[in-house]
Structure formats: C-alpha cells, structure tokens
Design a protein around this motif. Structure first.
Motif, PDB file in Angstrom:
ATOM      1  N   GLU A 226       0.853  -1.197  -0.059  1.00  0.00           N
ATOM      2  CA  GLU A 226      -0.004  -0.122  -0.001  1.00  0.00           C
ATOM      3  C   GLU A 226       0.872   1.454  -0.020  1.00  0.00           C
ATOM      4  OE1 GLU A 226      -3.490   0.453   2.438  1.00  0.00           O
ATOM      5  OE2 GLU A 226      -3.895  -1.705   2.320  1.00  0.00           O
ATOM      6  N   TRP A 227       1.805   1.214   0.628  1.00  0.00           N
ATOM      7  CA  TRP A 227       2.897   2.171   0.832  1.00  0.00           C
ATOM      8  C   TRP A 227       3.444   2.699  -0.655  1.00  0.00           C
ATOM      9  CZ3 TRP A 227       5.896   0.236   5.564  1.00  0.00           C
ATOM     10  CH2 TRP A 227       4.834   0.207   6.627  1.00  0.00           C
ATOM     11  N   VAL A 228       3.904   1.478  -1.118  1.00  0.00           N
ATOM     12  CA  VAL A 228       4.689   1.427  -2.491  1.00  0.00           C
ATOM     13  C   VAL A 228       3.618   2.330  -3.529  1.00  0.00           C
ATOM     14  CG1 VAL A 228       5.578   0.169  -4.554  1.00  0.00           C
ATOM     15  CG2 VAL A 228       6.087  -0.469  -2.221  1.00  0.00           C
ATOM     16  N   MET A 229       2.360   1.866  -3.742  1.00  0.00           N
ATOM     17  CA  MET A 229       1.438   2.175  -4.378  1.00  0.00           C
ATOM     18  C   MET A 229       0.630   3.561  -4.010  1.00  0.00           C
ATOM     19  SD  MET A 229       1.504  -0.361  -6.411  1.00  0.00           S
ATOM     20  CE  MET A 229       0.316   0.428  -7.590  1.00  0.00           C
ATOM     21  N   ASP A 230       0.850   4.232  -2.859  1.00  0.00           N
ATOM     22  CA  ASP A 230       0.564   5.489  -2.660  1.00  0.00           C
ATOM     23  C   ASP A 230       1.594   6.625  -3.150  1.00  0.00           C
ATOM     24  OD1 ASP A 230      -0.408   7.826  -1.608  1.00  0.00           O
ATOM     25  OD2 ASP A 230      -1.058   7.036   0.397  1.00  0.00           O
ATOM     26  N   PRO A 231       0.965   7.572  -4.082  1.00  0.00           N
ATOM     27  CA  PRO A 231       1.933   8.429  -4.572  1.00  0.00           C
ATOM     28  C   PRO A 231       2.215   9.593  -3.486  1.00  0.00           C
ATOM     29  CG  PRO A 231      -0.095   8.555  -5.560  1.00  0.00           C
ATOM     30  CD  PRO A 231      -0.166   7.306  -4.963  1.00  0.00           C
ATOM     31  N   LYS A 232       1.519   9.547  -2.467  1.00  0.00           N
ATOM     32  CA  LYS A 232       1.608  10.806  -1.386  1.00  0.00           C
ATOM     33  C   LYS A 232       2.678  10.251  -0.530  1.00  0.00           C
ATOM     34  CE  LYS A 232      -2.737  10.542  -1.137  1.00  0.00           C
ATOM     35  NZ  LYS A 232      -4.154  10.290  -0.492  1.00  0.00           N
ATOM     36  N   ILE A 233       3.294   9.067  -0.585  1.00  0.00           N
ATOM     37  CA  ILE A 233       4.095   8.468   0.383  1.00  0.00           C
ATOM     38  C   ILE A 233       5.470   8.481  -0.519  1.00  0.00           C
ATOM     39  CG2 ILE A 233       4.974   6.550   1.941  1.00  0.00           C
ATOM     40  CD1 ILE A 233       2.014   6.048   2.270  1.00  0.00           C
ATOM     41  N   PRO A 234       6.426   9.439  -0.309  1.00  0.00           N
ATOM     42  CA  PRO A 234       7.596   9.333  -1.264  1.00  0.00           C
ATOM     43  C   PRO A 234       8.465   8.271  -0.702  1.00  0.00           C
ATOM     44  CG  PRO A 234       7.540  11.193   0.219  1.00  0.00           C
ATOM     45  CD  PRO A 234       6.213  10.481   0.410  1.00  0.00           C
ATOM     46  N   TYR A 235       8.731   7.896   0.542  1.00  0.00           N
ATOM     47  CA  TYR A 235       9.892   7.067   0.780  1.00  0.00           C
ATOM     48  C   TYR A 235       9.373   6.563   2.233  1.00  0.00           C
ATOM     49  CZ  TYR A 235      14.156   4.999   1.909  1.00  0.00           C
ATOM     50  OH  TYR A 235      15.220   4.048   2.271  1.00  0.00           O
ATOM     51  N   PHE A 236       9.786   5.227   2.755  1.00  0.00           N
ATOM     52  CA  PHE A 236       9.366   4.626   3.931  1.00  0.00           C
ATOM     53  C   PHE A 236      10.558   4.028   4.436  1.00  0.00           C
ATOM     54  CE2 PHE A 236       7.653   1.520   1.006  1.00  0.00           C
ATOM     55  CZ  PHE A 236       8.209   0.454   1.494  1.00  0.00           C
ATOM     56  N   SER A 237      10.782   3.688   5.509  1.00  0.00           N
ATOM     57  CA  SER A 237      11.989   2.976   6.308  1.00  0.00           C
ATOM     58  C   SER A 237      11.120   2.183   7.403  1.00  0.00           C
ATOM     59  CB  SER A 237      12.783   3.666   6.879  1.00  0.00           C
ATOM     60  OG  SER A 237      14.049   2.837   7.414  1.00  0.00           O
ATOM     61  N   ALA A 238      11.033   0.767   7.282  1.00  0.00           N
ATOM     62  CA  ALA A 238      10.277  -0.089   7.913  1.00  0.00           C
ATOM     63  C   ALA A 238      11.070  -1.188   8.692  1.00  0.00           C
ATOM     64  CB  ALA A 238       8.958  -0.569   7.362  1.00  0.00           C
ATOM     65  N   LYS A 239      10.423  -1.823   9.553  1.00  0.00           N
ATOM     66  CA  LYS A 239      10.886  -3.192  10.358  1.00  0.00           C
ATOM     67  C   LYS A 239       9.751  -4.050  10.346  1.00  0.00           C
ATOM     68  CE  LYS A 239      13.112  -3.314  14.056  1.00  0.00           C
ATOM     69  NZ  LYS A 239      14.224  -3.321  15.426  1.00  0.00           N
TER      70      LYS A 239
END
Length: 164
Positions: free
Chosen positions: A128-141
């Motif tokens: 969902e984060w990858v496909m959301d154009p409003k989320i430019p970058y994420f860092s997750a665990k």
C-alpha cells in the motif's frame, strides 16, 4: 549475518507483476505471490541488483525504477540472517515477458486484485505504501515469528514514526 536484497514491483499502469512461488523445493516463500527481486551479487549497487534480478526472473529490462523504501527483516527465515531490502516500484520496462521463471509463474494482477493474492502479511502493508503516490519514501522493520506470522512492524514516513 546480513543479507542485502531488492524487492521490485513492476507496474504496467493497471496491474502489478507478481511471482507465484510454485517451483523450488523447500522454498520459504512456497505458494505465495510476491514481487520479483533477490540477493545482491558482489559489488552490485541496489539498482544494478534490481535490474539484473528483473531481467533474470522476467526477461524484462527495467528502464525506470523508483526507490520507494527500505525494509529490515530481522532473522526472517530464522537462520540467523537479517535481511535488508531496497523496495522499488518499476514503471518503465522493455522486452517480452517470460511468464515462467525458475522460482515460479509470473502473473499480471489487476490493482484491485493484488491485495487478495496469498502472500506474507507484511507485504499487504508495505505494498500500500509503494502504491500510494503521497508516500515518497518509507523505512520499516517487519518481525515475523517462527510460524511465519507477522508479530509487529515499525515504519517511518517523513520523520514520523508509527508502531504496530
């Protein structure tokens, strides 16, 4: 030990290419629909690894990759290895798709069907984060237990931390 890898979601504008892991013996991902990608080879950059893995697994040549995020999977396969994965959305590519890979069968899956395909619980979250154009970058665990179930995850977007 640390393992570096890429996760590559190839997007044709209405569908995502998913790999049904149905060919390898003793496959940790058996039966799941996952992205293409894989482990770094000696000396590769993340982009070089992504481009090589896409070519090897699909026959396609990636021409436009967007780095969407970075994921840490501590002891993912419970073998003492932590996995660190660069996550790409690939919107430019050329060539002819080879639907059969050594690891499984490739399928173009409509956007509205992607989340119904059997996969890792965490994949539903970060896709969902990858496909959301409003989320430019994420860092997750993402932390999975011995049974392969997601126990918890953390993520940072624009310096805001969420815990689940």
């Amino acid at each position: 030990m640390n393992k570096l890898s890429t996760i590559c979601y190839i997007d044709n504008g209405s569908q995502i290419l998913l790999l049904h892991r149905n060919k390898k013996k003793n496959d940790y991902h058996e039966g799941k629909y996952i992205s293409v990608g894989g482990k770094f080879e000696q000396g590769e950059t993340p982009e070089e690894c992504a481009i090589r893995e896409i070519k090897e697994e699909t026959g396609l040549v990636a021409t436009h990759l967007d780095l969407q995020g970075f994921i840490t999977f501590p002891n993912f396969q419970h073998d003492g290895n932590d996995w660190y994965s660069f996550v790409y959305r690939v919107t430019g590519f050329e060539g002819e798709l080879n639907p059969e890979s050594d690891e499984g069968t490739l399928y173009w899956v409509d956007y509205d069907q992607v989340m119904s395909m059997p996969t890792w619980e965490g994949d539903y979250i970060y896709l969902e984060w990858v496909m959301d154009p409003k989320i430019p970058y994420f860092s997750a665990k993402f932390i999975y237990n011995q049974m392969g179930q997601l126990e918890k995850y953390t993520v940072e977007f624009n310096n805001k931390k969420e815990l689940n």
